[in-house]
Design a protein around this motif. Structure first.
Motif, PDB file in Angstrom:
ATOM      1  N   TYR A  40       0.821  -1.212   0.000  1.00  0.00           N
ATOM      2  CA  TYR A  40       0.000   0.000   0.000  1.00  0.00           C
ATOM      3  C   TYR A  40       0.852   1.257   0.000  1.00  0.00           C
ATOM      4  CZ  TYR A  40       0.758   0.228   5.100  1.00  0.00           C
ATOM      5  OH  TYR A  40       1.302   0.295   6.347  1.00  0.00           O
ATOM      6  N   SER A  41       0.222   2.330  -0.455  1.00  0.00           N
ATOM      7  CA  SER A  41       0.826   3.658  -0.382  1.00  0.00           C
ATOM      8  C   SER A  41      -0.317   4.656  -0.291  1.00  0.00           C
ATOM      9  CB  SER A  41       1.700   3.949  -1.608  1.00  0.00           C
ATOM     10  OG  SER A  41       0.925   3.948  -2.783  1.00  0.00           O
ATOM     11  N   SER A  42      -0.004   5.859   0.155  1.00  0.00           N
ATOM     12  CA  SER A  42      -1.019   6.907   0.242  1.00  0.00           C
ATOM     13  C   SER A  42      -0.376   8.267  -0.003  1.00  0.00           C
ATOM     14  CB  SER A  42      -1.731   6.875   1.595  1.00  0.00           C
ATOM     15  OG  SER A  42      -0.800   6.952   2.645  1.00  0.00           O
ATOM     16  N   GLU A  43      -1.205   9.173  -0.467  1.00  0.00           N
ATOM     17  CA  GLU A  43      -0.740  10.525  -0.792  1.00  0.00           C
ATOM     18  C   GLU A  43      -1.775  11.519  -0.274  1.00  0.00           C
ATOM     19  OE1 GLU A  43       0.020  13.111  -4.881  1.00  0.00           O
ATOM     20  OE2 GLU A  43      -0.538  11.009  -5.007  1.00  0.00           O
ATOM     21  N   GLU A  66      -8.718  -5.214  -3.216  1.00  0.00           N
ATOM     22  CA  GLU A  66      -9.733  -4.221  -2.854  1.00  0.00           C
ATOM     23  C   GLU A  66      -9.987  -4.188  -1.347  1.00  0.00           C
ATOM     24  OE1 GLU A  66     -12.908  -5.332  -5.504  1.00  0.00           O
ATOM     25  OE2 GLU A  66     -12.046  -4.163  -7.153  1.00  0.00           O
ATOM     26  N   ASP A  67      -9.959  -5.354  -0.690  1.00  0.00           N
ATOM     27  CA  ASP A  67     -10.114  -5.389   0.776  1.00  0.00           C
ATOM     28  C   ASP A  67      -8.945  -4.689   1.468  1.00  0.00           C
ATOM     29  OD1 ASP A  67     -12.508  -6.722   0.607  1.00  0.00           O
ATOM     30  OD2 ASP A  67     -11.711  -8.670   1.239  1.00  0.00           O
ATOM     31  N   TYR A  68      -7.723  -4.917   0.989  1.00  0.00           N
ATOM     32  CA  TYR A  68      -6.549  -4.273   1.577  1.00  0.00           C
ATOM     33  C   TYR A  68      -6.591  -2.766   1.376  1.00  0.00           C
ATOM     34  CZ  TYR A  68      -4.182  -8.755   2.483  1.00  0.00           C
ATOM     35  OH  TYR A  68      -3.825  -9.990   2.956  1.00  0.00           O
ATOM     36  N   LEU A  69      -7.117  -2.320   0.250  1.00  0.00           N
ATOM     37  CA  LEU A  69      -7.285  -0.883   0.009  1.00  0.00           C
ATOM     38  C   LEU A  69      -8.254  -0.288   1.035  1.00  0.00           C
ATOM     39  CD1 LEU A  69      -6.881   1.597  -2.063  1.00  0.00           C
ATOM     40  CD2 LEU A  69      -9.150   0.910  -2.820  1.00  0.00           C
ATOM     41  N   ILE A 186      -6.637 -10.036   7.128  1.00  0.00           N
ATOM     42  CA  ILE A 186      -5.468  -9.308   6.646  1.00  0.00           C
ATOM     43  C   ILE A 186      -4.208 -10.130   6.942  1.00  0.00           C
ATOM     44  CG2 ILE A 186      -4.108  -7.187   6.855  1.00  0.00           C
ATOM     45  CD1 ILE A 186      -6.895  -6.831   5.543  1.00  0.00           C
ATOM     46  N   GLU A 187      -3.430 -10.387   5.895  1.00  0.00           N
ATOM     47  CA  GLU A 187      -2.190 -11.159   6.026  1.00  0.00           C
ATOM     48  C   GLU A 187      -1.018 -10.183   6.239  1.00  0.00           C
ATOM     49  OE1 GLU A 187       0.790 -13.603   3.128  1.00  0.00           O
ATOM     50  OE2 GLU A 187      -1.335 -13.725   2.692  1.00  0.00           O
TER      51      GLU A 187
END
Length: 190
Positions: A40-43, A66-69, A186-187
């Motif tokens: 993941y990343s975010s801005e 999509e679940d991890y997002l 979540i893994e």
């Protein structure tokens, strides 16, 4: 001792193969991210808006990406001191590539590339042709391995809120509920 060494080597090879065939764990992309990085990343776009992304490897399903997002969006929302978030814009991209490998179809035992061939010389000493005893023809055959690789990448622009969800927003989520619902699936990395 020899049997112990063989067992240890076998166990290590099984572990190595298993490590290569795992889906992307829930973890941040590396600091020097490239298009091949997963996670993941975010801005930050504004005080209450972020673009959140998650990229999976070839073993990570679309549903997991999509679940991890969503999990990352909820986690980020809580970290910033907000109650929930609204998905303003979302997108999931599928990338498909094809990997084609060819291998010689002949060989003897452990020497898969060793193929005895016999040459025939014609009048004047010139090479007339060759014969491969495993195939029978002048040219060795080959096997073709075609592998179709699909990867998913999801991104969303989220607007965070405190208290109750804004009116007329259909894609509103409470961060605590998302974290609770998805938390067991979540893994995390080892």
């Amino acid at each position: 001792m020899k049997n112990l060494l063989i067992a240890a080597t076998f166990s290590a090879s099984i572990f190595a193969v298993g490590a290569c065939t795992q889906s992307t764990p829930y973890a941040p992309q590396s600091a020097n991210s490239t298009a091949r990085d997963f996670g993941y990343s975010s801005e930050r776009l504004a005080a209450d808006r972020y673009r959140v992304m998650f990229a999976g490897n070839r073993f990570t399903s679309r549903e997991t990406v999509e679940d991890y997002l969503l999990y990352r969006a909820a986690e980020l929302t809580r970290q910033q001191g907000y109650t929930g978030f609204v998905l303003m814009r979302e997108n999931t991209d599928r990338t498909t590539t094809t990997d084609v490998d060819t291998y010689p179809a002949t060989g003897v035992g452990a020497y898969s590339t060793f193929t005895p061939t016999y040459g025939f010389y014609g009048v004047g000493g010139g090479l007339y042709g060759t014969y491969d005893p495993f195939i029978g023809g002048a040219f060795p055959g080959s096997r073709v391995n075609i592998d179709r690789i699909e990867r998913y990448e999801a991104s969303a622009t989220i607007m965070m809120y405190r208290g109750t969800a804004p009116q007329n927003m259909g894609n509103a989520f409470t961060a605590a509920e998302v974290l609770q619902r998805l938390g067991n699936d979540i893994e995390m990395p080892d």
